[in-house]
Design a protein around this motif. Structure first.
Motif, PDB file in Angstrom:
ATOM      1  N   LEU A 270       0.884  13.128  -1.504  1.00  0.00           N
ATOM      2  CA  LEU A 270       0.408  11.711  -0.553  1.00  0.00           C
ATOM      3  C   LEU A 270       0.923   9.829  -0.312  1.00  0.00           C
ATOM      4  CD1 LEU A 270      -3.107  13.693   1.230  1.00  0.00           C
ATOM      5  CD2 LEU A 270      -0.373  13.906   1.682  1.00  0.00           C
ATOM      6  N   THR A 271       1.108   9.949   0.469  1.00  0.00           N
ATOM      7  CA  THR A 271       1.736   8.289  -0.111  1.00  0.00           C
ATOM      8  C   THR A 271       0.481   7.450  -0.443  1.00  0.00           C
ATOM      9  OG1 THR A 271       1.050   7.992   2.432  1.00  0.00           O
ATOM     10  CG2 THR A 271       3.158   8.424   1.871  1.00  0.00           C
ATOM     11  N   SER A 272      -0.721   7.293   0.022  1.00  0.00           N
ATOM     12  CA  SER A 272      -1.740   6.251  -1.112  1.00  0.00           C
ATOM     13  C   SER A 272      -2.663   7.151  -0.657  1.00  0.00           C
ATOM     14  CB  SER A 272      -1.619   5.377   0.612  1.00  0.00           C
ATOM     15  OG  SER A 272      -2.419   5.813   1.600  1.00  0.00           O
ATOM     16  N   GLU A 273      -3.347   5.923  -2.027  1.00  0.00           N
ATOM     17  CA  GLU A 273      -4.721   6.875  -2.359  1.00  0.00           C
ATOM     18  C   GLU A 273      -5.785   6.797  -1.302  1.00  0.00           C
ATOM     19  OE1 GLU A 273      -8.709   5.277  -5.296  1.00  0.00           O
ATOM     20  OE2 GLU A 273      -6.740   4.053  -4.939  1.00  0.00           O
ATOM     21  N   ALA A 274      -5.940   5.895  -0.296  1.00  0.00           N
ATOM     22  CA  ALA A 274      -6.477   5.785   0.724  1.00  0.00           C
ATOM     23  C   ALA A 274      -6.357   7.086   1.825  1.00  0.00           C
ATOM     24  CB  ALA A 274      -6.055   4.916   1.843  1.00  0.00           C
ATOM     25  N   GLU A 275      -4.990   7.681   2.155  1.00  0.00           N
ATOM     26  CA  GLU A 275      -5.023   8.606   2.987  1.00  0.00           C
ATOM     27  C   GLU A 275      -4.957  10.259   1.689  1.00  0.00           C
ATOM     28  OE1 GLU A 275      -0.383  11.087   4.635  1.00  0.00           O
ATOM     29  OE2 GLU A 275      -0.708   8.328   3.684  1.00  0.00           O
ATOM     30  N   HIS A 318       2.036  13.773  -8.887  1.00  0.00           N
ATOM     31  CA  HIS A 318       2.400  13.209  -8.844  1.00  0.00           C
ATOM     32  C   HIS A 318       2.320  12.142  -7.822  1.00  0.00           C
ATOM     33  CE1 HIS A 318       4.456  17.150  -7.031  1.00  0.00           C
ATOM     34  NE2 HIS A 318       4.615  16.952  -8.625  1.00  0.00           N
ATOM     35  N   PHE A 319       1.269  11.299  -8.797  1.00  0.00           N
ATOM     36  CA  PHE A 319       0.262  10.010  -8.141  1.00  0.00           C
ATOM     37  C   PHE A 319       2.185   8.402  -7.694  1.00  0.00           C
ATOM     38  CE2 PHE A 319      -2.753  11.771  -9.748  1.00  0.00           C
ATOM     39  CZ  PHE A 319      -3.748  11.376  -8.600  1.00  0.00           C
ATOM     40  N   ARG A 320       2.182   8.111  -6.891  1.00  0.00           N
ATOM     41  CA  ARG A 320       3.318   7.015  -6.448  1.00  0.00           C
ATOM     42  C   ARG A 320       2.763   6.061  -6.819  1.00  0.00           C
ATOM     43  NH1 ARG A 320       6.023   9.204  -1.884  1.00  0.00           N
ATOM     44  NH2 ARG A 320       4.188  11.191  -1.857  1.00  0.00           N
ATOM     45  N   THR A 321       1.172   5.848  -6.158  1.00  0.00           N
ATOM     46  CA  THR A 321      -0.202   4.564  -6.882  1.00  0.00           C
ATOM     47  C   THR A 321      -0.968   4.636  -8.081  1.00  0.00           C
ATOM     48  OG1 THR A 321      -0.873   4.862  -4.582  1.00  0.00           O
ATOM     49  CG2 THR A 321       0.835   3.474  -4.017  1.00  0.00           C
ATOM     50  N   PHE A 322      -1.880   4.084  -8.318  1.00  0.00           N
ATOM     51  CA  PHE A 322      -2.598   4.230  -9.169  1.00  0.00           C
ATOM     52  C   PHE A 322      -3.564   4.057  -8.274  1.00  0.00           C
ATOM     53  CE2 PHE A 322      -5.487   2.754 -12.663  1.00  0.00           C
ATOM     54  CZ  PHE A 322      -5.809   3.598 -13.227  1.00  0.00           C
ATOM     55  N   PRO A 323      -4.637   4.854  -8.236  1.00  0.00           N
ATOM     56  CA  PRO A 323      -5.849   5.428  -7.028  1.00  0.00           C
ATOM     57  C   PRO A 323      -7.029   4.235  -8.305  1.00  0.00           C
ATOM     58  CG  PRO A 323      -5.822   7.248  -9.035  1.00  0.00           C
ATOM     59  CD  PRO A 323      -4.450   6.153  -9.496  1.00  0.00           C
ATOM     60  N   LEU A 324      -6.753   2.665  -7.526  1.00  0.00           N
ATOM     61  CA  LEU A 324      -8.173   2.114  -8.416  1.00  0.00           C
ATOM     62  C   LEU A 324      -8.900   1.794  -8.134  1.00  0.00           C
ATOM     63  CD1 LEU A 324      -5.593  -1.199  -8.097  1.00  0.00           C
ATOM     64  CD2 LEU A 324      -6.505  -0.551 -10.215  1.00  0.00           C
ATOM     65  N   GLU A 325      -9.785   2.063  -6.899  1.00  0.00           N
ATOM     66  CA  GLU A 325     -10.590   2.316  -6.428  1.00  0.00           C
ATOM     67  C   GLU A 325     -11.580   3.457  -6.832  1.00  0.00           C
ATOM     68  OE1 GLU A 325     -11.885   0.543  -2.606  1.00  0.00           O
ATOM     69  OE2 GLU A 325      -9.513   0.120  -2.995  1.00  0.00           O
ATOM     70  N   THR A 326     -10.963   4.540  -7.077  1.00  0.00           N
ATOM     71  CA  THR A 326     -11.268   6.303  -7.378  1.00  0.00           C
ATOM     72  C   THR A 326     -11.890   5.717  -8.268  1.00  0.00           C
ATOM     73  OG1 THR A 326     -10.392   7.010  -5.484  1.00  0.00           O
ATOM     74  CG2 THR A 326     -11.586   8.633  -7.251  1.00  0.00           C
ATOM     75  N   LEU A 327     -10.668   5.585  -9.348  1.00  0.00           N
ATOM     76  CA  LEU A 327     -10.628   5.511 -10.476  1.00  0.00           C
ATOM     77  C   LEU A 327     -12.164   4.986 -11.460  1.00  0.00           C
ATOM     78  CD1 LEU A 327      -7.671   7.158 -12.322  1.00  0.00           C
ATOM     79  CD2 LEU A 327      -9.717   8.319 -11.587  1.00  0.00           C
ATOM     80  N   SER A 328     -12.112   3.860 -10.491  1.00  0.00           N
ATOM     81  CA  SER A 328     -12.521   3.203 -11.076  1.00  0.00           C
ATOM     82  C   SER A 328     -14.431   3.038 -10.922  1.00  0.00           C
ATOM     83  CB  SER A 328     -12.863   1.357 -10.179  1.00  0.00           C
ATOM     84  OG  SER A 328     -13.210   1.352  -9.148  1.00  0.00           O
ATOM     85  N   LEU A 329     -14.528   4.258  -9.681  1.00  0.00           N
ATOM     86  CA  LEU A 329     -16.288   4.432  -9.901  1.00  0.00           C
ATOM     87  C   LEU A 329     -17.134   5.514 -10.463  1.00  0.00           C
ATOM     88  CD1 LEU A 329     -15.314   6.279  -5.706  1.00  0.00           C
ATOM     89  CD2 LEU A 329     -16.673   3.622  -6.353  1.00  0.00           C
ATOM     90  N   LEU A 330     -15.824   5.208 -11.849  1.00  0.00           N
ATOM     91  CA  LEU A 330     -16.374   6.209 -13.474  1.00  0.00           C
ATOM     92  C   LEU A 330     -16.657   5.638 -14.157  1.00  0.00           C
ATOM     93  CD1 LEU A 330     -13.572   8.741 -13.135  1.00  0.00           C
ATOM     94  CD2 LEU A 330     -15.452   9.513 -11.773  1.00  0.00           C
TER      95      LEU A 330
END
Length: 660
Positions: A270-275, A318-330
């Protein structure tokens, strides 16, 4: 004497009573082209291996002490009903790679008579669901079960009803597409469950609180969702690799999950982490509540925030953006593999704080290893690098990153696309291989303490003389191969910690003398244009040097003191069988040359050079040495030597030439 005899008698009685053999308790008949079980087996055997034969039928075995029986890879299709009745101690039975799909009735009855069986392997027998249920009846003692490579399509609640003590189940490489609710829930001791290589499409509600290791790799799973409850799940390893996941899995809220394998999926399409997060939460609400609830709780983030995850593999997605917020939760994450995705820029795109409306500051406070290899990166936000407060290993191989010049400040000027590695104080290992780097500037790695640096395959890179000065005291491993670098381009500072150096596949004709201060244990100089090596440098390195790769150079056979020294010091030269040296006539393998160097240098030298040196010698002889003439004519060796010594300054060059 009598007490000793009594002791010996008592020991023999114990051996007889307990059935303990007094010889090797194992016998192997594997790969003996047997068509039946041998008749002369020792009744005291504990372990019997009959694997890889042609046995088709199994009849009564009189082995009362047998504990392990291996009949794998035969042609077994018929087991007599009473065959196991006398095997009261049998605990491990391997029947894999046979034809147990035949004669189900008789074969299953035969297996029901084994009361102490703990491990059963019935893999690769072309068994269907019904056949497996028959074979598993009355197996309450089973601890381990392997059913790999059969023809199971559906797992029912009744399949394991008699196997409540199972700890490990492997049902990989079958055709399973349906798992009925309650199939595994009653197995309270189950710890390891392997369902890899099946046809599972989704996990709608994971309820296995007892399982510690779950392997669901190589299925067709599109999502993994767990209902939220307050029970603790013991799950520590979850493998969802090689599936069709579009979203991060929603795992149990209370868990012990430490290793999560998500490589080779479709996460991030999908196009963005938020989506992606929004879609995952909508899916959760749809499954749990059967309808869509607007402004519902962010279940994905709430469960990830509680995960004690230390390792996650997100490579080949298939990441086109780095999922900063999701991964920072770990907060416990130490190792992240994000290689082979499609991220060209890591942008610091963090949502504002809802109250202060300022950008929230997030950190990867435990992350030590990060691989961003092969993403096509051209830019990494300096704020992202600043968030890597504990990073030790950074793999950026196979991207298009350019290091910043000293005057460039990407924090002050966001439009600059270069990368600066300064201030990564914890960084020890940096891989910049194959980034098409144009220039390595002075003080590139200031305020770091690099231990290893890989700059290979940057074919047009120009390395400034002071580029490594900031890390010259800490660097232990340096790779600058395949850079098209000449000897004049290679300027290395003194590096007192350097133990591994790779300068292969360049155009280097001389090795820097600055390396004489390095405790090198391994050096790779393959495929350069070296004609010789500095003998004094080799001597300086010999105290630590263990391995040296030398093939693919143009060594001069008659300038080989360095090679003789390496040979005498027994330094390992793994590629010496491919290495050559040359004379004016031809090339010679160094292995042949070392056997008798004088044969090549004394007798294969250019004849024209011999004539020239002979003419010089004859001129000196006629002009200066009447004494030598007389001594030679009179065969007086003592006078000849005296005359040569008298005119040693004239004869010394000639003597050196003859002694090469």
């Amino acid at each position: 004497m009598l007490p000793s005899l009594l002791l010996l008698w008592s020991l023999n009685q114990e051996i007889y009573i307990n059935g303990l053999p007094c010889h090797d308790p194992k016998r192997s008949w594997s790969n003996q082209n047997l068509y039946s079980v041998p008749l002369d087996l020792d009744v005291r055997l504990r372990r019997l291996d009959l694997s890889n034969n042609f046995i088709r039928q199994l009849h009564t075995l009189g082995l009362p002490y047998l504990e392990q029986l291996d009949l794998s890879s035969n042609q077994l299709d018929l087991i007599s009903e009473g065959v196991f009745e006398n095997l009261a101690r049998l605990e491990e039975l391997n029947l894999s790679r046979n034809a147990l799909n035949n004669n189900l009735g008789r074969n299953s009855k035969a297996l029901q008579s084994i009361s102490r069986l703990k491990s059963l392997d019935i893999s690769m027998n072309r068994l269907n669901d019904e056949a497996v249920e028959l074979y598993l009846r009355n197996k309450s003692s089973l601890d381990q079960l392997k059913m790999t490579g059969n023809a199971l399509t559906r797992l029912s609640r009744s399949m394991f009803k008699d196997n409540n003590n199972l700890r490990t189940i492997s049902i990989d490489n079958n055709l399973i597409s349906v798992i009925e609710q309650g199939t595994f829930e009653s197995l309270s001791r189950l710890e390891v469950l392997n369902l890899a290589k099946n046809n599972l499409a989704h996990i709608c509600d994971f309820k296995l609180h007892q399982v510690e290791h779950l392997n669901l790799s190589r299925n067709s799973i599109e999502f993994f969702v767990t209902h939220e409850d307050e029970r603790l799940y013991r799950l520590e390893i979850l493998d969802l690799s090689f599936n069709k996941l579009l979203y991060f899995p929603i795992v149990p809220k209370l868990n012990r999950l430490r290793y999560l394998h998500l490589q080779n999926n479709m996460v991030g399409a999908l196009t963005s982490e938020a989506e992606m997060v929004s879609e995952a939460n909508s899916l959760y609400d749809e499954i749990v509540h059967q309808d869509y609830i607007p402004f519902a709780k962010n279940n994905l983030h709430s469960t990830w925030r509680l995960m004690p995850l230390t390792y996650i593999d997100l490579s080949y997605n298939h990441f086109r953006t780095f999922p900063l917020e999701t991964l920072s939760l770990l907060s416990s994450l130490e190792i992240l593999n994000f290689s082979h995705n499609c991220v060209q820029n890591i942008v610091w795109n963090i949502r504002n704080d809802s109250e202060s409306r300022f950008n929230r500051q997030i950190f990867f406070s435990s992350l030590k290893y990060l691989s961003l290899q092969a993403n096509g990166l051209t830019h990494i936000s300096p704020l992202f690098l600043k968030a890597l407060t504990q990073i030790e290993t950074l793999n950026l191989q196979g991207n298009s990153l350019q290091p910043c010049a000293p005057a460039e400040h990407p924090i002050l000027n966001p439009n600059i696309s270069c990368v600066t590695f300064g201030n990564l104080r914890s960084l020890k290992h940096l891989n910049l291989r194959e980034n098409n780097i144009q220039k390595l500037h002075v003080n590139m790695f200031q305020k770091t303490s690099l231990v290893s640096l890989n700059l290979a395959k940057n074919a047009h890179m120009v390395m400034h003389a002071g580029a490594l000065e900031e890390v010259q005291g800490t660097l232990q491993s340096l790779t600058i191969s395949e850079i098209n670098m000449s000897g004049s381009d290679l300027s290395l500072p003194r590096m007192p910690a350097l133990t591994h150096l790779n300068i292969s596949n360049n155009r280097i004709d001389t090795i820097p003398n600055s390396l004489s201060c390095s405790p090198l244990t391994e050096i790779d100089i393959r495929n350069n244009i070296l004609g010789s090596l500095n003998h004094s440098l080799i001597l300086n390195l010999s105290g630590h040097l263990q391995i040296m790769y030398i093939s693919g150079n143009n060594f001069n056979c008659c300038d080989s003191r360095w090679l003789t020294t390496l040979n005498e010091l027994k330094i390992k030269l793994p590629d010496i069988s491919n290495a050559e040296c040359y004379t004016s006539e031809n090339n010679i393998l160094l292995t042949d040359y070392l056997e008798n160097p004088l044969n090549y240098c004394l007798f294969h030298t250019n004849l024209e050079q011999i004539y020239i040196n002979y003419a010089i010698f004859y001129t000196i002889y006629n002009k200066y040495t009447e004494t030598i003439k007389a001594a030679v004519l009179n065969m007086n060796v003592l006078l000849v030597l005296t005359a040569v010594y008298k005119y040693k300054t004239l004869f010394l060059p000639l003597m050196k030439w003859f002694c090469v």
